[in-house]
Design a protein around this motif. Structure first.
Motif, PDB file in Angstrom:
ATOM      1  N   THR A  14       0.829  -1.204   0.000  1.00 14.49           N
ATOM      2  CA  THR A  14       0.000   0.000   0.000  1.00 14.49           C
ATOM      3  C   THR A  14       0.862   1.251   0.000  1.00 14.49           C
ATOM      4  N   LYS A  56     -13.978   1.789  -4.408  1.00 18.03           N
ATOM      5  CA  LYS A  56     -14.239   3.236  -4.494  1.00 18.03           C
ATOM      6  C   LYS A  56     -14.503   3.682  -5.940  1.00 18.03           C
ATOM      7  N   GLU A  76      -7.927   1.019  -3.764  1.00 17.11           N
ATOM      8  CA  GLU A  76      -9.318   1.072  -3.315  1.00 17.11           C
ATOM      9  C   GLU A  76     -10.238   0.605  -4.441  1.00 17.11           C
TER      10      GLU A  76
END
Length: 71
Positions: free
Chosen positions: A9, A69, A66
């Motif tokens: 990440t 999203k 994500e």
């Protein structure tokens, strides 16, 4: 396994920041050079194409960070 996810990440976010900077620089360069006769139409098109590729890469990396999203 959780530590590996954090590194991934973090690496993705770092890469996104780098690509956003590159995109911004290309945008400024295209604006500056589009009014100049020092660059050919072909070179200008290549810069614009590079800018689009950078934007695509940013979107792909953001989807990895994500995925829900952007759905």
């Amino acid at each position: 396994m959780r530590g590996h996810h954090a590194i991934t990440t973090s690496a993705l976010r770092d890469r996104i920041v780098q690509l956003e900077w590159e995109h911004s620089e290309l945008d400024r360069m295209i604006d500056r050079l589009s009014d100049s006769s020092d660059i050919s139409d072909l070179e200008l098109r290549r810069l614009k194409k590079r800018k689009l590729k950078v934007k695509d890469n940013i979107m792909l990396l953001q989807l990895q960070l994500e995925p829900d999203k952007h759905a």
